[in-house]
Design a protein around this motif. Structure first.
Motif, PDB file in Angstrom:
ATOM      1  N   MET A  94       0.832  -1.202   0.000  1.00  0.00           N
ATOM      2  CA  MET A  94       0.000   0.000   0.000  1.00  0.00           C
ATOM      3  C   MET A  94       0.867   1.253   0.000  1.00  0.00           C
ATOM      4  N   MET A  95       1.951   1.231   0.752  1.00  0.00           N
ATOM      5  CA  MET A  95       2.833   2.392   0.806  1.00  0.00           C
ATOM      6  C   MET A  95       3.510   2.619  -0.540  1.00  0.00           C
ATOM      7  N   VAL A  96       3.927   1.552  -1.196  1.00  0.00           N
ATOM      8  CA  VAL A  96       4.540   1.678  -2.510  1.00  0.00           C
ATOM      9  C   VAL A  96       3.513   2.186  -3.514  1.00  0.00           C
ATOM     10  N   GLY A  97       2.280   1.721  -3.428  1.00  0.00           N
ATOM     11  CA  GLY A  97       1.221   2.168  -4.325  1.00  0.00           C
ATOM     12  C   GLY A  97       0.885   3.640  -4.149  1.00  0.00           C
ATOM     13  N   CYS A  98       1.124   4.176  -2.968  1.00  0.00           N
ATOM     14  CA  CYS A  98       0.830   5.586  -2.700  1.00  0.00           C
ATOM     15  C   CYS A  98       1.988   6.497  -3.056  1.00  0.00           C
ATOM     16  N   ALA A  99       3.151   5.934  -3.327  1.00  0.00           N
ATOM     17  CA  ALA A  99       4.318   6.754  -3.643  1.00  0.00           C
ATOM     18  C   ALA A  99       4.088   7.483  -4.966  1.00  0.00           C
ATOM     19  N   SER A 100       4.402   8.750  -4.958  1.00  0.00           N
ATOM     20  CA  SER A 100       4.194   9.573  -6.143  1.00  0.00           C
ATOM     21  C   SER A 100       5.352   9.407  -7.120  1.00  0.00           C
ATOM     22  N   ASN A 101       5.035   9.448  -8.394  1.00  0.00           N
ATOM     23  CA  ASN A 101       6.055   9.349  -9.433  1.00  0.00           C
ATOM     24  C   ASN A 101       6.566  10.710  -9.871  1.00  0.00           C
ATOM     25  N   VAL A 102       6.025  11.778  -9.303  1.00  0.00           N
ATOM     26  CA  VAL A 102       6.486  13.126  -9.622  1.00  0.00           C
ATOM     27  C   VAL A 102       6.663  13.932  -8.344  1.00  0.00           C
ATOM     28  N   VAL A 103       7.527  14.918  -8.439  1.00  0.00           N
ATOM     29  CA  VAL A 103       7.770  15.844  -7.344  1.00  0.00           C
ATOM     30  C   VAL A 103       7.476  17.238  -7.875  1.00  0.00           C
ATOM     31  N   THR A 104       6.706  18.027  -7.129  1.00  0.00           N
ATOM     32  CA  THR A 104       6.393  19.377  -7.579  1.00  0.00           C
ATOM     33  C   THR A 104       6.891  20.395  -6.559  1.00  0.00           C
ATOM     34  N   MET A 122       1.800  14.935 -13.320  1.00  0.00           N
ATOM     35  CA  MET A 122       2.335  16.261 -12.995  1.00  0.00           C
ATOM     36  C   MET A 122       1.208  17.283 -12.890  1.00  0.00           C
ATOM     37  N   PHE A 123       0.344  17.313 -13.902  1.00  0.00           N
ATOM     38  CA  PHE A 123      -0.717  18.316 -13.921  1.00  0.00           C
ATOM     39  C   PHE A 123      -1.876  17.974 -12.989  1.00  0.00           C
ATOM     40  N   SER A 124      -1.895  16.762 -12.441  1.00  0.00           N
ATOM     41  CA  SER A 124      -2.892  16.469 -11.404  1.00  0.00           C
ATOM     42  C   SER A 124      -2.559  17.243 -10.126  1.00  0.00           C
ATOM     43  N   LYS A 125      -1.338  17.752 -10.034  1.00  0.00           N
ATOM     44  CA  LYS A 125      -0.904  18.542  -8.883  1.00  0.00           C
ATOM     45  C   LYS A 125      -0.863  20.039  -9.215  1.00  0.00           C
ATOM     46  N   TYR A 126      -1.495  20.421 -10.317  1.00  0.00           N
ATOM     47  CA  TYR A 126      -1.578  21.834 -10.702  1.00  0.00           C
ATOM     48  C   TYR A 126      -3.034  22.240 -10.815  1.00  0.00           C
ATOM     49  N   PRO A 127      -3.451  23.377 -10.357  1.00  0.00           N
ATOM     50  CA  PRO A 127      -2.688  24.299  -9.527  1.00  0.00           C
ATOM     51  C   PRO A 127      -2.525  23.741  -8.118  1.00  0.00           C
ATOM     52  N   PRO A 128      -1.442  24.117  -7.451  1.00  0.00           N
ATOM     53  CA  PRO A 128      -1.196  23.584  -6.100  1.00  0.00           C
ATOM     54  C   PRO A 128      -2.280  24.029  -5.117  1.00  0.00           C
ATOM     55  N   LEU A 162       9.323  19.732 -16.046  1.00  0.00           N
ATOM     56  CA  LEU A 162       8.423  20.741 -16.622  1.00  0.00           C
ATOM     57  C   LEU A 162       8.403  21.971 -15.727  1.00  0.00           C
ATOM     58  N   GLU A 163       8.443  23.148 -16.343  1.00  0.00           N
ATOM     59  CA  GLU A 163       8.371  24.387 -15.569  1.00  0.00           C
ATOM     60  C   GLU A 163       7.358  25.325 -16.197  1.00  0.00           C
ATOM     61  N   ASP A 173       5.194  37.860 -17.162  1.00  0.00           N
ATOM     62  CA  ASP A 173       5.518  39.223 -16.743  1.00  0.00           C
ATOM     63  C   ASP A 173       6.794  39.297 -15.912  1.00  0.00           C
ATOM     64  N   SER A 174       6.934  38.400 -14.938  1.00  0.00           N
ATOM     65  CA  SER A 174       8.094  38.449 -14.047  1.00  0.00           C
ATOM     66  C   SER A 174       9.267  37.619 -14.546  1.00  0.00           C
ATOM     67  N   ALA A 175       9.034  36.747 -15.527  1.00  0.00           N
ATOM     68  CA  ALA A 175      10.060  35.828 -16.056  1.00  0.00           C
ATOM     69  C   ALA A 175      10.621  34.923 -14.958  1.00  0.00           C
ATOM     70  N   GLU A 176       9.785  34.565 -13.990  1.00  0.00           N
ATOM     71  CA  GLU A 176      10.189  33.674 -12.912  1.00  0.00           C
ATOM     72  C   GLU A 176       9.396  32.373 -12.975  1.00  0.00           C
ATOM     73  N   VAL A 177      10.062  31.292 -12.608  1.00  0.00           N
ATOM     74  CA  VAL A 177       9.387  29.998 -12.528  1.00  0.00           C
ATOM     75  C   VAL A 177       8.426  30.050 -11.347  1.00  0.00           C
ATOM     76  N   VAL A 178       7.152  29.719 -11.606  1.00  0.00           N
ATOM     77  CA  VAL A 178       6.149  29.730 -10.535  1.00  0.00           C
ATOM     78  C   VAL A 178       5.718  28.318 -10.138  1.00  0.00           C
ATOM     79  N   TRP A 179       5.987  27.342 -11.011  1.00  0.00           N
ATOM     80  CA  TRP A 179       5.614  25.951 -10.727  1.00  0.00           C
ATOM     81  C   TRP A 179       6.577  25.041 -11.462  1.00  0.00           C
ATOM     82  N   ARG A 180       6.994  23.961 -10.800  1.00  0.00           N
ATOM     83  CA  ARG A 180       7.953  23.024 -11.402  1.00  0.00           C
ATOM     84  C   ARG A 180       7.562  21.613 -11.010  1.00  0.00           C
ATOM     85  N   ALA A 181       7.675  20.691 -11.961  1.00  0.00           N
ATOM     86  CA  ALA A 181       7.413  19.276 -11.692  1.00  0.00           C
ATOM     87  C   ALA A 181       8.540  18.456 -12.310  1.00  0.00           C
ATOM     88  N   ALA A 182       8.991  17.447 -11.567  1.00  0.00           N
ATOM     89  CA  ALA A 182      10.046  16.560 -12.052  1.00  0.00           C
ATOM     90  C   ALA A 182       9.594  15.117 -11.858  1.00  0.00           C
TER      91      ALA A 182
END
Length: 175
Positions: free
Chosen positions: A12-22, A166-172, A126-127, A132-141
């Motif tokens: 169960m713990m392995v099944g819950c482990a996420s394959n992406v980090v945001t 990845m996009f299941s965690k967007y927007p945070p 993915l970033e 406008d600010s040219a800054e990264v506001v969200w990142r997923a690996a």
């Protein structure tokens, strides 16, 4: 019985482990973003060239699901940037052999290590950049890797799954 309980808990713990980090900028109001465009790709990112269409297709599908509109680069709220970061790892390709002899508490032995080879794998990153600010506001690996041994269909499926997660965690904050 305890062994079965521990095994079930571990699965169960392995099944819950996420394959992406945001990661994201906590000061960003993600509700203000409604349009996007691709950021210009850097020259010389040869590893990603064949996967470009696969990643773009997956990103477009997921952002459409988020009701975000694809527009010209100059009109976009967010710029989407992605890359496949190559990483090296060692992979065991066989078994080691050994032998020994002796008696009691004394003996001699020799062993040969298992053969290994170096494998190059790629991690999708993915970033989303505020125009406008040219800054990264969200990142997923991704924690899952593309490698040279995968078939084109396997690569497409893996990219689709990873980008979807990845996009299941967007927007945070809405998960």
């Amino acid at each position: 019985m305890r062994v079965l309980m521990v095994a079930a808990l571990a699965m169960m713990m392995v099944g819950c482990a996420s394959n992406v980090v945001t990661d994201y900028n906590t000061a960003t109001v993600f509700g203000n973003y409604s349009s996007w465009a691709y950021a210009p790709m850097e020259k010389g990112s040869g590893f990603a060239s064949l996967d470009d269409a696969r990643v773009r297709s997956a990103v477009e599908r997921e952002l459409n699901r988020k009701a975000m509109k694809k527009v010209a680069k100059g009109d976009a709220d967010l710029l989407v940037s992605w890359q496949i970061v190559s990483e090296e790892r060692l992979e065991q390709t066989g078994v080691g052999l050994g032998f020994g002899f002796g008696s009691g508490n004394f003996g001699w032995g020799m062993a040969a290590p298992a053969p290994v080879r170096e494998v190059t794998e790629g991690k999708l990153v993915l970033e989303l950049v505020d125009q406008d600010s040219a800054e990264v506001v969200w990142r997923a690996a991704s924690r899952r890797y593309l490698n040279e041994n995968q078939s084109p269909e396997t690569r497409r499926k893996l990219i689709d799954e990873v980008v979807s997660e990845m996009f299941s965690k967007y927007p945070p904050g809405l998960n």
